[in-house]
Write an enzyme that holds these catalytic residues in place. Structure first.
Site, PDB file in Angstrom:
ATOM      1  N   TRP A 447      -5.217   2.312  -3.468  1.00 14.74           N
ATOM      2  CA  TRP A 447      -3.948   1.659  -3.817  1.00 14.74           C
ATOM      3  C   TRP A 447      -2.829   2.683  -3.903  1.00 14.74           C
ATOM      4  CZ3 TRP A 447      -0.135   2.194  -7.397  1.00 14.74           C
ATOM      5  CH2 TRP A 447       0.799   1.156  -7.503  1.00 14.74           C
ATOM      6  N   TYR A 451       0.318   2.824  -1.412  1.00 16.33           N
ATOM      7  CA  TYR A 451       1.650   2.571  -1.961  1.00 16.33           C
ATOM      8  C   TYR A 451       2.588   3.719  -1.620  1.00 16.33           C
ATOM      9  CZ  TYR A 451       5.173   1.035  -5.354  1.00 16.33           C
ATOM     10  OH  TYR A 451       6.336   0.603  -5.949  1.00 16.33           O
ATOM     11  N   ASP A 467      -4.422  -4.917  -4.748  1.00 20.33           N
ATOM     12  CA  ASP A 467      -3.338  -5.136  -5.706  1.00 20.33           C
ATOM     13  C   ASP A 467      -3.443  -6.534  -6.315  1.00 20.33           C
ATOM     14  OD1 ASP A 467      -0.402  -4.107  -6.500  1.00 20.33           O
ATOM     15  OD2 ASP A 467      -0.327  -6.248  -6.070  1.00 20.33           O
TER      16      ASP A 467
END
Length: 508
Positions: A447, A451, A467
């Site tokens: 993640w 990101y 997410d």
């Protein structure tokens, strides 16, 4: 019976004939009888096809001896959305040149960052854009100079060096060649500049350099400003005003100094048609005006102003599950980052906590380790801590249950990797390599790496299936993560549609 496909230049001429603003920045056209080059949406009378030449960049048109149109200001057109997608040598080089690397480090510095020889970089840029790195950087310097001439009272000599020119003579020659005017005449001709100077004489003009940051197509400003407002970090950011009339302000660490950027939220419906007048109002307060071009590019990346919303909508809207979401929010953007290294730290802080909690943790870091501004401006007091400072800091501070030791270790590790160059997040960084290096760091999971890739590196094709907000959004559509394969190469935008479709947005 066979049919012949129309020549690409004939299709470009159709865009010029219809004054189609969607192609502004994608190509430029020049008129041999007038010696002028324009953007496709120029409001002037459409020239005859036989007199039109097409160029892939403003620098190529300038190199062919054409000067910029005074009506459509082609040098101020939004950048080609192609550079948001491409991660090859040319795409990375274009982003670095826009960031001012050639002016600061020369062509050798650009080549070293890309890992190629200067000759290879020049050859590939010339093949695709009709101009090498020096010509592309020169075109950008000329645009920066025009902005300074028309929006500030900076003496012409200081303007030349602030724009990145090596000498006043080079500056004068370039302005005459590109704009067919002397610097003094170019300044006098600008009506906006006259108003600014008149207000300054009365002592009522706001400080800073006023700008119009152009974009193409519709722009979902409310959603972008909502996204930024939820993530405001006290000390380096603030959002004032009410929805529809907000002003986002933040501090910037720049190559030559510091700055404060202000961007106004346009009224609802403004720019929805995506015409030539579609732009966001921005004002930059810089301690060193040589940072102007760099600061402009940072704000363009943060607000995702070079995107092609029509191409995104065409792809995502083809999926019946996403079509209602796309129709509900035309022009939805995928915000980038004003400071890639800052974004990486914020992403680490945002692991497995809410957006609000991550912002509070970041505010503590700013207060404890940020660099104070020379003069505080309201609630803006610091620039974000440099990676090297965070790598060496104890990061203990007050006991904070929201930042366990595992996260402190991950933060130190990422900061150290950024400080020593193990991980590079500059505009010319290789996205795949950066993600691999991030995932190799202790405490950085998929993640966080994804990101960072999406926002710090501006990748339009990132999806975060783990997410919480994405899972809720997919469930609301009655589908699973496998659907994202149909949304390439715009999965980052699909992700934002899912976040806006459900209140369960999570993460940084």
């Amino acid at each position: 019976m066979t049919t012949t496909a129309p020549h690409p230049d004939d299709l470009r001429y159709q865009a010029v004939s219809s004054r189609d603003a969607r192609f502004d920045g994608e190509f430029f056209f020049a008129v041999s009888t007038t010696g002028i080059y324009c953007r496709p949406s120029c409001p002037a009378v459409t020239p005859k096809r036989v007199n039109v030449r097409f160029y892939p960049s403003a620098a190529a048109a300038q190199g062919a001896g054409f000067r910029a149109c005074r009506r459509c200001r082609p040098d101020a057109a939004p950048g080609s959305a192609e550079w948001n997608i491409r991660a090859d040598l040319v795409g990375r080089a274009v982003r670095l040149i826009a960031d001012g690397v050639v002016d600061r480090e020369g062509v050798a510095g650009l080549a070293a960052r890309l890992g190629y020889s200067a000759r290879q970089v020049h050859r590939q840029l010339t093949e695709e854009l009709g101009a090498g790195p020096v010509a592309l950087a020169r075109a950008q310097r000329a645009h920066t100079a025009r902005v300074l001439l028309q929006t500030t009272d900076l003496p012409v000599t200081e303007t030349a060096f602030a724009a990145g020119f090596a000498s006043v003579r080079q500056f004068n020659d370039t302005i005459r060649e590109i704009y067919a005017q002397t610097p003094t005449a170019l300044r006098a001709q600008a009506r906006t500049g006259k108003r600014e100077r008149a207000a300054a004489a009365r002592g009522s003009a706001p400080a800073g350099v006023p700008l119009r940051l152009a974009h193409r197509g519709p722009y979902a400003a409310r959603e972008v400003f909502d996204f930024l407002e939820r993530r405001v970090i006290t000390g380096i950011e603030e959002m004032t005003g009410t929805p529809g009339a907000r002003v986002y302000r933040r501090t910037l660490r720049l190559p030559y100094g510091t700055g404060i950027a202000e961007v106004q939220e346009p009224p609802a419906g403004n720019g929805r048609a995506g015409g030539r007048g579609a732009w966001l109002a921005c004002r930059l307060h810089l301690t060193d005006l040589r940072d102007l071009a760099n600061a402009v590019q940072r704000m363009r990346r943060l607000f995702d102003l070079d995107a092609d919303p029509d191409a995104v909508a065409e792809r995502l809207g083809a999926d019946p599950r996403l079509r209602p979401l796309v129709a509900a929010r035309p022009g939805l953007r995928s915000p980038g980052a004003a400071d890639a290294e800052e974004l990486a730290v914020r992403a680490v802080l945002g692991q497995q906590v809410s957006v609000a909690a991550a912002a509070r943790l970041a505010a503590r870091l700013v207060a404890a380790h940020g660099t104070p501004l020379p003069v505080a401006d309201g609630t803006l007091t610091h620039v974000f801590p440099e990676p090297g400072v965070l790598a060496e800091a104890g990061l203990d501070g007050p006991d904070d249950p929201g930042m366990p030791e595992a996260r402190r270790r991950a933060l130190r590790t990422v900061a150290a990797a950024l400080a020593d160059g193990t991980v590079r997040l500059d505009p010319g960084a290789d996205r795949d390599d950066a993600e691999r290096r991030l995932l190799a760091l202790t405490g950085v999971g998929p993640w966080t790496a994804g990101y960072i890739r999406m926002r710090a590196l501006g990748d339009p094709d990132v999806f975060l299936p783990g997410d919480a907000g994405v899972r809720h959004g997919l469930a609301a559509l009655g589908t699973g993560p496998e659907a994202a394969d149909d949304w390439r190469p715009w999965r980052s935008y699909a992700l934002h549609h899912l976040w806006n479709h459900t209140p369960a947005e999570a993460g940084e």
